[in-house]
Design a protein around this motif. Structure first.
Motif, PDB file in Angstrom:
ATOM      1  N   TYR A 117      21.827  92.217  16.326  1.00 29.27           N
ATOM      2  CA  TYR A 117      23.079  93.340  15.847  1.00 29.27           C
ATOM      3  C   TYR A 117      24.073  92.617  15.236  1.00 29.27           C
ATOM      4  CZ  TYR A 117      25.880  97.093  16.940  1.00 29.27           C
ATOM      5  OH  TYR A 117      26.874  98.347  16.855  1.00 29.27           O
ATOM      6  N   THR A 121      25.465  93.927  11.411  1.00 27.65           N
ATOM      7  CA  THR A 121      26.694  94.834  11.392  1.00 27.65           C
ATOM      8  C   THR A 121      27.771  94.149  11.017  1.00 27.65           C
ATOM      9  OG1 THR A 121      27.108  94.416  13.792  1.00 27.65           O
ATOM     10  CG2 THR A 121      25.846  96.129  13.379  1.00 27.65           C
ATOM     11  N   ASP A 153      29.668  99.511  20.243  1.00 28.34           N
ATOM     12  CA  ASP A 153      28.689  98.253  20.168  1.00 28.34           C
ATOM     13  C   ASP A 153      28.113  97.987  21.280  1.00 28.34           C
ATOM     14  OD1 ASP A 153      29.649  97.744  17.590  1.00 28.34           O
ATOM     15  OD2 ASP A 153      31.021  96.332  18.339  1.00 28.34           O
TER      16      ASP A 153
END
Length: 272
Positions: A117, A121, A153
């Motif tokens: 992730y 991002t 998040d």
């Protein structure tokens, strides 16, 4: 009834037969008590016989029912009831610059979600000492906006891990369902006993419970995403309302301050 009359006659004849007395006189002895007892025993035996016949008929009917229940279905179970399974579709994406590989691996397995992730991002920076440069009337808004991104998040990581775990366990669950289907459609007598059928029903129930639990986990992750989206909209609306409140409270004084002395300045103005 005829059998009862014949039996009673026979017993009466036996009981009325001449019996030598113990003293040897040769008297004929008839004991009505023995005759009555013999009749009672005969009636009791007849009742037992009727009950025995009824018991036999009941057991026979139960046996015939068990035979009927144990019969195989007169069709090919596999060809008639086999249902095709829809395969799981795993996430995939190109990895041109090496930023999506970790995301795809995490969302398909639930492993390494945080690193994947973070790579895919935009990183969230930290104000640090610059936070003190923000005006006091804007500080709370900046902090809540920052919190919204942090909560997003966290929710995204939870949703990706949940979906990845479900996909990662999909193969084992599919295998268990396939085995259960094979056993259910089997014509093997050992697979069709009462205990075997009950065990298969229990196994199907457990699989259904686990699938329901996975669905609940995924729904919970989606609900968390929706909550954060609702928070983002709420913060935007609250900010707009607060701006309007400040405008209504201070606009008149600000406009008056800006207009103060404007007429005198215009009258005193002369072209050079």
């Amino acid at each position: 009834m005829k059998k009862r009359i014949i039996a009673v006659t026979c017993i009466a004849a036996l009981c009325s037969a001449p019996v030598l007395a113990i003293l040897g006189v040769g008297d004929i002895v008839y004991d009505p008590t023995n005759f009555e007892e013999a009749v009672k025993q005969l009636l009791q035996m007849e009742q037992q016989y009727v009950q025995l016949v009824q018991t036999y008929q009941m057991v026979s009917n139960q046996y015939q029912q068990m035979i009927w229940m144990a019969r195989q279905v007169p069709v090919n179970m596999v060809s008639r009831y086999r249902a095709l399974a829809t395969p799981w579709h795993f996430s995939s994406a190109t990895n041109t610059y090496g930023t999506t590989g970790g995301w795809v691996a995490g969302i398909n397995s639930g492993v390494g979600v945080s690193n994947g992730y973070a790579t895919a991002t935009q990183p969230l920076g930290d104000y640090g000492a610059a936070l003190g440069n923000i005006p006091a009337d804007q500080l709370d808004r900046v902090k809540t906006s920052y919190a919204t991104v942090e909560l997003t998040d966290g929710a995204n990581l939870g949703a990706i891990e949940t979906l990845g775990r479900i996909r990662g366990n999909a193969a084992a669950i599919e295998a268990a369902i396939q085995n259960l289907e094979n056993d259910s459609l089997s014509s093997d007598p050992a697979m069709n006993t009462e205990i075997a059928v009950l065990n298969k029903i229990n196994a199907a129930g457990v699989i259904n419970v686990r699938n329901t639990q996975d669905s609940n986990k995924l729904l919970a992750a989606l609900a968390e995403e929706q909550l954060i989206e609702a928070k983002r909209k709420r913060d935007a609306e609250a900010q707009a309302i607060n701006i309007h409140i400040r405008f209504m409270a201070d606009a008149k004084a600000i406009m008056a301050a800006q207009a103060q002395g404007a007429s005198a300045a215009m009258l005193a103005w002369r072209m050079p």
